[in-house]
Design an enzyme around this catalytic site. Structure first.
Site, mmCIF file in Angstrom:
data_model
loop_
_atom_site.group_PDB
_atom_site.id
_atom_site.type_symbol
_atom_site.label_atom_id
_atom_site.label_comp_id
_atom_site.label_asym_id
_atom_site.label_seq_id
_atom_site.Cartn_x
_atom_site.Cartn_y
_atom_site.Cartn_z
ATOM 1 N N HIS A 203 -0.320 -6.725 4.904
ATOM 2 C CA HIS A 203 -0.179 -5.769 3.954
ATOM 3 C C HIS A 203 -0.917 -4.672 4.118
ATOM 4 O O HIS A 203 -0.878 -3.611 3.381
ATOM 5 C CB HIS A 203 -0.569 -6.546 2.584
ATOM 6 C CG HIS A 203 -2.195 -6.628 2.256
ATOM 7 N ND1 HIS A 203 -2.833 -7.888 2.526
ATOM 8 C CD2 HIS A 203 -3.034 -5.781 1.790
ATOM 9 C CE1 HIS A 203 -3.871 -7.708 2.177
ATOM 10 N NE2 HIS A 203 -4.015 -6.395 1.703
ATOM 11 N N ASP A 234 0.411 -13.253 6.479
ATOM 12 C CA ASP A 234 -0.367 -11.951 5.864
ATOM 13 C C ASP A 234 -1.235 -11.438 7.164
ATOM 14 O O ASP A 234 -2.533 -11.170 7.104
ATOM 15 C CB ASP A 234 -1.224 -12.188 4.629
ATOM 16 C CG ASP A 234 -1.581 -10.876 4.014
ATOM 17 O OD1 ASP A 234 -0.820 -9.665 4.691
ATOM 18 O OD2 ASP A 234 -2.421 -10.634 3.065
ATOM 19 N N SER A 313 -9.628 -5.804 2.738
ATOM 20 C CA SER A 313 -8.555 -6.544 3.488
ATOM 21 C C SER A 313 -8.381 -6.410 4.866
ATOM 22 O O SER A 313 -8.583 -5.378 5.447
ATOM 23 C CB SER A 313 -7.258 -6.357 2.758
ATOM 24 O OG SER A 313 -7.011 -6.279 1.250
#
Length: 459
Positions: A203, A234, A313
């Site tokens: 993402h 992911d 992230s």
């Protein structure tokens, strides 16, 4: 006159010459005798040789002396004696006299006194200067803190300490920036190989135009290219060209235990090289995440209370030995829709064993394999004991090969309870294709166990 007029007298009273009476013709030269003391009977003055007392005919007599008192040419006002310095007889020199005021040789007391005085003056001057500097620097008379003590062990930053771990891992962590139509997406990543492969979240790079860059720990930057992505796990891999890269050390996420200390490293809210600490709060926390209209992501996550925010992230979750055990991916937060989520101590990371497998697939083939069990479950049964009822079993699939049938209730996989359909999908994706798992299920009222060999999805 027939003779020569000779002037040999001196008028001492007038200070000028006075003609002396002329000697009668034929008179001899005046005789000179030894000096006499005033009032003496014509004897020689003390210290004069006795031989000089005689007349000019005396043996050894001085030619300068005669009967001075009878000399008609003598100035009556002249002294009756001529004082001549006495002859110094050898061996009778006067003893030397020492001047008491003359500087003498220093004594031991003087030698000791000089350094003592010097030290006192130096100490006084040093104290005065120190006080002046202290006052100028703002220091008061109060002494702050206690006496110096030995540095505690926790402050010595040993290699196995959290500070030592952070120092060792930080050079391998990068900030990832990806250009997109809506601007620039920013996240974190870490170096997985010495030739420049970097692991991050899908993402972070999703929706990008293909142009990416990384910022290293020292602030330098380098362009990067996207190697491949796996939206459902992911995980994404990018590549940067730079010599001397230091890849991270990988740990074993299956060996983690609840309570183990961990560090989360990354660039939350664009604050690069941020390190936060926490513990493993839970394991195999099944996650189903994704944006509206986007892919659904499944993984059995590592839950931690280490502070994680937007920008973390893709960064590494590191164990107490400095080994990467997870990829920070998502958080839960108490916010209303449309508000920015923030850390409340609920963060989740993809287990590194799963992330490594996906990364190797992407580097090797450009895409990742997806692990499946060959069955689909409906919602919870709602009966005592829980479990997931199988709604579909693929013919010749792993579940079918293990003897599972539609209607069977899956209770546990490798001892992990099944309560939501997400649990089955997420937990199966944790394992690599070919792994064998133990499935506990209920058929009717009987409980049974079977072994299922998981497989890779055909697509």
């Amino acid at each position: 006159m027939g003779g020569t007029d000779v002037t040999d007298g001196w008028d001492w009273r007038r200070g000028g010459e006075t003609p002396a009476p002329a000697r009668p013709p034929g008179a001899g030269a005046p005789s000179v005798g030894p000096p006499t003391m005033p009032g003496s009977a014509g004897g020689p003055a003390p210290g004069w040789p006795a031989s000089a007392a005689g007349g000019p005919n005396s043996a050894g007599a001085s030619p300068w002396w005669s009967d001075a008192l009878a000399d008609p040419w003598r100035d009556p006002a002249a002294p009756t004696a001529v004082v001549v310095p006495g002859v110094v007889v050898p061996g009778t020199e006067p003893e030397p006299v020492t001047d008491p005021d003359a500087p003498g040789r220093p004594t031991l007391r003087h030698l000791l006194l000089i350094p003592v005085i010097t030290a006192l003056l130096a100490g006084t001057l040093g104290g005065a200067l120190g006080y002046a500097f202290a006052v100028r620097g703002g220091a008061g008379a109060a002494v702050l803190g206690g006496a110096p003590a030995e540095v505690p062990a926790l402050a010595q930053r040993k290699p196995e300490s959290l500070a030592g771990v952070a120092e060792r891992v930080l050079p391998s962590v990068v900030t990832v920036r990806v250009s997109s139509l809506g601007g620039t997406s920013e996240g974190s990543g870490f170096i997985a190989t010495a030739d420049g492969h970097v692991i991050t979240n899908d993402h972070v790079v999703a929706g990008g135009t293909g142009k990416a860059s990384v910022v290293f720990n020292d602030g330098s930057t380098a362009p990067a290219t996207i190697v491949g992505q796996d939206p459902e796990s992911d995980i994404a891999v990018i590549k940067v060209s730079r010599p001397g890269l230091r890849p991270v050390e990988f740990g074993d996420s299956d060996a983690l235990a609840v309570g183990d200390p961990v560090l989360a490293i990354g660039s939350p809210l664009s604050l690069a090289n941020t390190v936060t600490a926490g513990i493993v709060s839970a394991l195999d926390r099944t996650m189903q995440a994704g944006e509206p209209g986007g892919p659904v992501r499944y993984y059995a996550a590592i839950q931690t209370d280490a502070a994680v925010n937007h920008g973390n992230s893709g960064g590494p979750l590191v164990d107490g030995a400095g080994r990467v055990v997870g990829v920070n991916s998502t958080i839960k937060s108490l916010v209303a829709e449309g508000q920015e989520a923030g850390n409340i101590g609920l963060a989740f990371a993809i287990p590194i064993n799963q992330a490594k497998r996906v990364t190797q697939d992407i580097i090797g083939t450009g895409k990742a394999r997806r692990t499946v069990i060959g069955a689909r479950a409906d919602g919870p049964t709602g009966v005592a004991g829980g479990g997931l009822r199988l709604a579909e079993v693929e013919p010749s699939g792993p579940a079918d090969g293990a003897g599972l049938k539609v209607g069977d209730v899956i209770l546990r996989i490798n001892g992990r309870p099944m309560t939501e359909p997400t649990d089955l999908t997420a937990l199966v994706r944790k394992y690599a294709p070919g792994s064998v798992v133990t499935v506990e299920y209920r058929r009717g009222s009987a409980r049974q166990n079977t072994s299922v060999t998981l497989a890779a999805d055909a697509k």
